[in-house]
Scaffold this motif. Structure first.
Motif, short mmCIF file in Angstrom:
data_model
loop_
_atom_site.label_atom_id
_atom_site.label_comp_id
_atom_site.label_asym_id
_atom_site.label_seq_id
_atom_site.Cartn_x
_atom_site.Cartn_y
_atom_site.Cartn_z
N ASP A 228 -1.96 2.25 2.34
CA ASP A 228 -1.95 0.91 1.75
C ASP A 228 -1.60 -0.11 2.84
OD1 ASP A 228 1.22 1.40 -0.08
OD2 ASP A 228 0.67 1.74 2.01
N ARG A 229 -1.46 -1.36 2.44
CA ARG A 229 -1.41 -2.43 3.42
C ARG A 229 -0.01 -2.68 3.97
NH1 ARG A 229 -3.49 -7.23 0.32
NH2 ARG A 229 -3.04 -8.30 2.28
N HIS A 230 0.11 -2.62 5.27
CA HIS A 230 1.38 -2.91 5.96
C HIS A 230 1.06 -3.70 7.22
CE1 HIS A 230 3.59 -0.16 3.33
NE2 HIS A 230 2.51 0.59 3.38
N ARG A 233 2.59 -3.59 11.23
CA ARG A 233 3.39 -2.40 11.57
C ARG A 233 2.93 -1.77 12.88
NH1 ARG A 233 6.51 1.61 7.91
NH2 ARG A 233 7.09 0.18 6.25
N THR A 264 -6.99 -5.29 7.48
CA THR A 264 -6.29 -5.51 6.21
C THR A 264 -4.81 -5.17 6.30
OG1 THR A 264 -6.80 -3.25 5.58
CG2 THR A 264 -8.31 -4.96 4.79
N VAL B 42 -6.12 -9.67 0.51
CA VAL B 42 -6.55 -9.57 1.91
C VAL B 42 -7.06 -10.92 2.41
CG1 VAL B 42 -8.28 -8.52 3.43
CG2 VAL B 42 -7.09 -7.10 1.79
N ARG B 60 2.84 -5.61 -6.89
CA ARG B 60 3.62 -4.99 -5.82
C ARG B 60 4.52 -5.99 -5.10
NH1 ARG B 60 -0.89 -2.84 -2.25
NH2 ARG B 60 -2.17 -4.21 -3.53
N GLU B 67 8.53 -1.02 0.53
CA GLU B 67 7.37 -1.87 0.34
C GLU B 67 6.43 -1.30 -0.72
OE1 GLU B 67 7.33 -3.14 5.06
OE2 GLU B 67 5.47 -2.55 4.12
N GLN B 68 5.57 -2.15 -1.23
CA GLN B 68 4.47 -1.75 -2.12
C GLN B 68 4.95 -1.09 -3.40
OE1 GLN B 68 1.88 -3.04 -1.10
NE2 GLN B 68 1.34 -2.61 1.03
#
Lengths: 376, 86
Positions: A228-230, A233, A264, B42, B60, B67-68
């Motif tokens: 998923d989106r980070h 990082r 993303t 995004v 989220r 996170e998330q």
């Protein structure tokens, strides 16, 4: 009542070049041919930018361990970079960071730096502490690394789309959903009975052997995980120094750490190699791959994997692609067998192939990729 | 007939204290804090909770450093630190 046979009207059309396969290699070759002013047909039986291309990482990295591979990579990467920002293909110049976990791996860095510098590639050695400044996610205690700041990533299916759009705007003809049943003198026969006349370029990856049995390739299956989106990082595409050995080798199963930050903020985690007829996910190999990655970047363990998939890399017996005229088959050419470097080598392959096709002297020595080596 | 008294829980959303009924989901605290557009897509468009049942993933946020996290299915705990990304 008998079976009614519908006799299709056979289409027949002539082109300067019929490109079979619309993966990254076929698309790049078709685009170059169009730029060279040729009339082009593209035959693709499935998705555009599908197959191995759709499963690939899109890393534009010069693998410097084997001279001919390095030469083609370098040539091709310069062409990718000269295309500019390629926003539509999600091109990002994030740079590459090679990481040596231990002192033995670190010994590979000075010769690597020397090869890159000799080829005019900007690179700099990085100490262990500097590694963590560049990539805080890396585990402490790594021996050192090498930063190659000008390397990039791209999203291959969109790159293919961009190339094919350019072809179609120049009035190339796309035969999507059609496959080549066989080669015939002067062209090809399609599955709907159509005959296309012209020189033929097989950009068919693993499927090449179906049309030219001598050009058989092995499928080297790889796994990829996307998280998923980070965002932020990981900043560079990060590879362990041993990646090239894994790529060159023929061990039954091999994993090598590789992570790529997507635009993303998602992370692509790889890599693995195994001989495989099918494309199923192999859980023990996947686990090994992920464990190795978490050894380099422990924080990956806490991230959510959204999807796992496999791709089949086409590997020739000597590991080098086939680029050039197919012996014993006048008018038939091949550009296939790039293992894990299809995207990196695509533009260089296209130029090389089109130069040979046009009787021009290519910019790099074509001999290492000559398909004739399989017919000796 | 008197209503049963509801206990309240105090937690922090983006650094500011918020009080919600015990048993509420974290998303309720996010709404109470006025941070309902709690993340960005995004392409940078505002997003917030939609399904309320843990399947759309639009709610989220970061909870206690994790996170998330899907906030619509996470009960509040006193002292929680919630960070949105709207």
């Amino acid at each position: 009542m008998g079976i009614q046979r519908v006799v299709g009207v056979s289409n027949s059309a002539g082109f300067d070049l019929i490109v079979v396969g619309a993966g990254i290699i076929g698309a790049a070759c078709a685009e170059q041919a169009v730029v060279d002013g040729l009339s082009v047909a593209i035959v693709e039986h499935s998705a555009l930018g599908g197959g191995s291309t759709a499963a690939s990482m899109g890393h534009l990295v010069a693998m410097d361990d084997e001279p001919s591979e390095f030469a083609l990579c370098r040539y091709s990467l310069e062409l990718w970079n000269s295309h500019g920002s390629l926003e539509v293909a999600e091109y990002r110049r994030c740079g590459t960071l090679w990481v040596a976990a231990g002192e033995q791996d670190a010994e590979a860095i000075p010769p690597k730096l020397a090869r890159l510098e000799a080829a005019g590639v900007r690179a700099q050695t990085v100490t262990g502490p500097q590694l963590r400044e560049l990539e805080p996610e890396l585990a402490p205690g790594m021996a050192g690394g090498l930063l190659v700041p000008d390397e990039s990533i791209v999203y291959p299916p969109r790159a293919v789309q961009w190339m094919l759009d350019r072809c179609l705007r120049s009035r190339a003809v796309l035969y999507q959903g059609r496959s080549v049943v066989r080669l015939r003198p002067g062209g090809v026969l399609l599955d709907d009975g159509s005959r296309l006349d012209g020189q033929v370029l097989l950009a068919t990856g693993l499927a090449t052997a179906a049309l030219v049995p001598a050009l058989a390739m092995a499928a080297r299956k790889g796994h990829l995980v996307v998280t998923d989106r980070h965002p932020g990082r990981v900043r560079h595409q990060v590879l362990e120094v041993g990646y090239a050995d894994s790529a060159q080798g023929e061990e039954p199963v091999s994993v090598a750490f590789n992570v790529q930050p997507r635009p993303t903020g998602q992370l692509l985690i790889g890599s693995s190699r195994e001989d495989s007829a099918g494309d199923d996910v192999n859980l023990p190999v996947l686990r090994r791959m992920v464990e190795r990655a978490c050894g380099f970047m422990p924080g990956l363990r806490a991230l959510q994997a959204i999807r796992v998939w496999t791709g089949l890399r086409p590997r020739t017996p000597d590991g080098r692609p086939y680029i050039g005229a197919v012996p014993e088959q006048p008018g038939v050419w091949v550009a296939a067998g790039h293992e894990g470097l299809g995207v990196s080598m695509a533009l260089g392959t296209a130029r090389l192939l089109c130069d040979l096709l046009g009787g021009r002297s290519p910019a790099i020595d074509p001999a290492p990729y000559d398909p004739a080596r399989r017919f000796a | 007939m008197s209503a049963a008294s509801t206990r309240e829980v105090t937690l922090r959303v983006n650094g500011a204290p918020v009080r919600v009924a015990e048993g509420s989901m974290v998303v309720a605290a996010i709404h109470a804090a006025g941070a309902a557009a709690s993340r960005r897509s995004v392409r940078g468009e505002p997003r917030g909770a939609l399904c309320g049942m843990g399947v759309c993933f639009e709610c989220r946020a970061t909870v206690d450093g994790r996170e998330q996290v899907r906030t619509c299915v996470l009960p509040v705990v006193a002292g929680m630190e919630v960070r949105t990304h709207g």
